[in-house]
Design a protein around this motif. Sequence first.
Motif, PDB file in Angstrom:
ATOM      1  N   GLN A 216       0.838  -1.205   0.000  1.00 40.37           N
ATOM      2  CA  GLN A 216       0.000   0.000   0.000  1.00 40.37           C
ATOM      3  C   GLN A 216       0.875   1.258   0.000  1.00 40.37           C
ATOM      4  OE1 GLN A 216      -2.598  -0.371   3.375  1.00 40.37           O
ATOM      5  NE2 GLN A 216      -3.980  -1.793   2.348  1.00 40.37           N
ATOM      6  N   MET A 217       1.927   1.241   0.791  1.00 46.58           N
ATOM      7  CA  MET A 217       2.823   2.396   0.872  1.00 46.58           C
ATOM      8  C   MET A 217       3.549   2.597  -0.463  1.00 46.58           C
ATOM      9  SD  MET A 217       5.674   3.125   3.723  1.00 46.58           S
ATOM     10  CE  MET A 217       6.677   4.583   3.709  1.00 46.58           C
ATOM     11  N   GLU A 218       4.027   1.508  -1.062  1.00 44.53           N
ATOM     12  CA  GLU A 218       4.736   1.580  -2.337  1.00 44.53           C
ATOM     13  C   GLU A 218       3.892   2.253  -3.408  1.00 44.53           C
ATOM     14  OE1 GLU A 218       6.287  -2.179  -3.725  1.00 44.53           O
ATOM     15  OE2 GLU A 218       7.123  -2.586  -1.746  1.00 44.53           O
ATOM     16  N   SER A 219       2.599   1.975  -3.404  1.00 46.00           N
ATOM     17  CA  SER A 219       1.727   2.540  -4.435  1.00 46.00           C
ATOM     18  C   SER A 219       1.594   4.056  -4.308  1.00 46.00           C
ATOM     19  CB  SER A 219       0.346   1.882  -4.387  1.00 46.00           C
ATOM     20  OG  SER A 219      -0.361   2.287  -3.229  1.00 46.00           O
ATOM     21  N   LYS A 220       1.959   4.613  -3.177  1.00 47.80           N
ATOM     22  CA  LYS A 220       1.828   6.056  -2.943  1.00 47.80           C
ATOM     23  C   LYS A 220       3.159   6.799  -3.005  1.00 47.80           C
ATOM     24  CE  LYS A 220      -2.268   5.270  -0.251  1.00 47.80           C
ATOM     25  NZ  LYS A 220      -2.967   5.398   0.995  1.00 47.80           N
ATOM     26  N   LEU A 221       4.257   6.076  -3.170  1.00 51.81           N
ATOM     27  CA  LEU A 221       5.576   6.704  -3.221  1.00 51.81           C
ATOM     28  C   LEU A 221       5.852   7.332  -4.581  1.00 51.81           C
ATOM     29  CD1 LEU A 221       7.787   4.017  -1.441  1.00 51.81           C
ATOM     30  CD2 LEU A 221       7.090   6.220  -0.520  1.00 51.81           C
ATOM     31  N   GLU A 222       6.578   8.443  -4.556  1.00 52.36           N
ATOM     32  CA  GLU A 222       7.072   9.087  -5.775  1.00 52.36           C
ATOM     33  C   GLU A 222       8.588   9.014  -5.737  1.00 52.36           C
ATOM     34  OE1 GLU A 222       6.174  13.278  -5.828  1.00 52.36           O
ATOM     35  OE2 GLU A 222       4.235  12.944  -4.905  1.00 52.36           O
ATOM     36  N   ARG A 223       9.203   9.017  -6.911  1.00 50.03           N
ATOM     37  CA  ARG A 223      10.664   9.093  -6.962  1.00 50.03           C
ATOM     38  C   ARG A 223      11.043  10.550  -7.191  1.00 50.03           C
ATOM     39  NH1 ARG A 223      13.228   5.141 -10.678  1.00 50.03           N
ATOM     40  NH2 ARG A 223      13.900   3.980  -8.870  1.00 50.03           N
ATOM     41  N   ARG A 224      12.004  11.027  -6.411  1.00 49.22           N
ATOM     42  CA  ARG A 224      12.516  12.390  -6.560  1.00 49.22           C
ATOM     43  C   ARG A 224      14.032  12.326  -6.680  1.00 49.22           C
ATOM     44  NH1 ARG A 224       8.946  16.538  -2.905  1.00 49.22           N
ATOM     45  NH2 ARG A 224       6.988  16.094  -3.956  1.00 49.22           N
ATOM     46  N   THR A 225      14.574  13.146  -7.579  1.00 48.90           N
ATOM     47  CA  THR A 225      16.016  13.186  -7.816  1.00 48.90           C
ATOM     48  C   THR A 225      16.546  14.558  -7.453  1.00 48.90           C
ATOM     49  OG1 THR A 225      15.838  11.541  -9.580  1.00 48.90           O
ATOM     50  CG2 THR A 225      17.810  12.919  -9.576  1.00 48.90           C
ATOM     51  N   PHE A 226      17.706  14.572  -6.792  1.00 54.15           N
ATOM     52  CA  PHE A 226      18.330  15.810  -6.350  1.00 54.15           C
ATOM     53  C   PHE A 226      19.759  15.884  -6.888  1.00 54.15           C
ATOM     54  CE2 PHE A 226      15.054  14.609  -3.403  1.00 54.15           C
ATOM     55  CZ  PHE A 226      14.345  15.790  -3.232  1.00 54.15           C
ATOM     56  N   LYS A 227      20.159  17.084  -7.279  1.00 55.62           N
ATOM     57  CA  LYS A 227      21.498  17.333  -7.806  1.00 55.62           C
ATOM     58  C   LYS A 227      22.477  17.550  -6.656  1.00 55.62           C
ATOM     59  CE  LYS A 227      19.590  19.612 -11.832  1.00 55.62           C
ATOM     60  NZ  LYS A 227      19.404  20.885 -12.539  1.00 55.62           N
ATOM     61  N   PRO A 228      23.785  17.355  -6.908  1.00 57.28           N
ATOM     62  CA  PRO A 228      24.784  17.620  -5.870  1.00 57.28           C
ATOM     63  C   PRO A 228      24.637  19.036  -5.312  1.00 57.28           C
ATOM     64  CG  PRO A 228      25.802  16.551  -7.750  1.00 57.28           C
ATOM     65  CD  PRO A 228      24.393  16.884  -8.155  1.00 57.28           C
ATOM     66  N   GLY A 229      24.622  19.142  -3.980  1.00 59.24           N
ATOM     67  CA  GLY A 229      24.514  20.432  -3.314  1.00 59.24           C
ATOM     68  C   GLY A 229      23.092  20.942  -3.140  1.00 59.24           C
TER      69      GLY A 229
END
Length: 139
Positions: free
Chosen positions: A48-61
């Motif tokens: 259930q939790m997996e279905s609500k997760l989003e992937r976010r990517t962050f740059k160095p710094g």
Amino acid sequence: MGTKSSKLRKKLSAHGDLESDDVTRKTMADTMVNAPLLTTLTENQRNQMESKLERRTFKPGQNIIKQGDQPDGFYIIEYGEAEVLVKKAGDATEAKGHAVATLSVGDYFGERALIAAQPRVATVVAIGKVDCFYLSKEN
């Protein structure tokens, strides 16, 4: 950097028959199973939790969260490392704050601010490229 999730991604990608969504789901499941906070969840609760997760990517710094901001969600690191910085009230000598920890794959942050509904107590900054799974407080 050799991490469990990057090894899994390479292994799954080598099987040309798996689509990127399949790789994402497998990586997400692997990361969640290895996150200590989530080990007490049942398989159904994790799904259930997996279905609500989003992937976010962050740059160095790049700031992932900032001390003093209102909480918006919870993060689990899938790839990379991040530094936890804390600035003491009235300390003008360190603009960013001082490093108190380094987070890596499977580590999580942001849960405390969500539970207590209080402003963030630290800033978390991507050391290099960082991929996180994100769960908003609405979910």
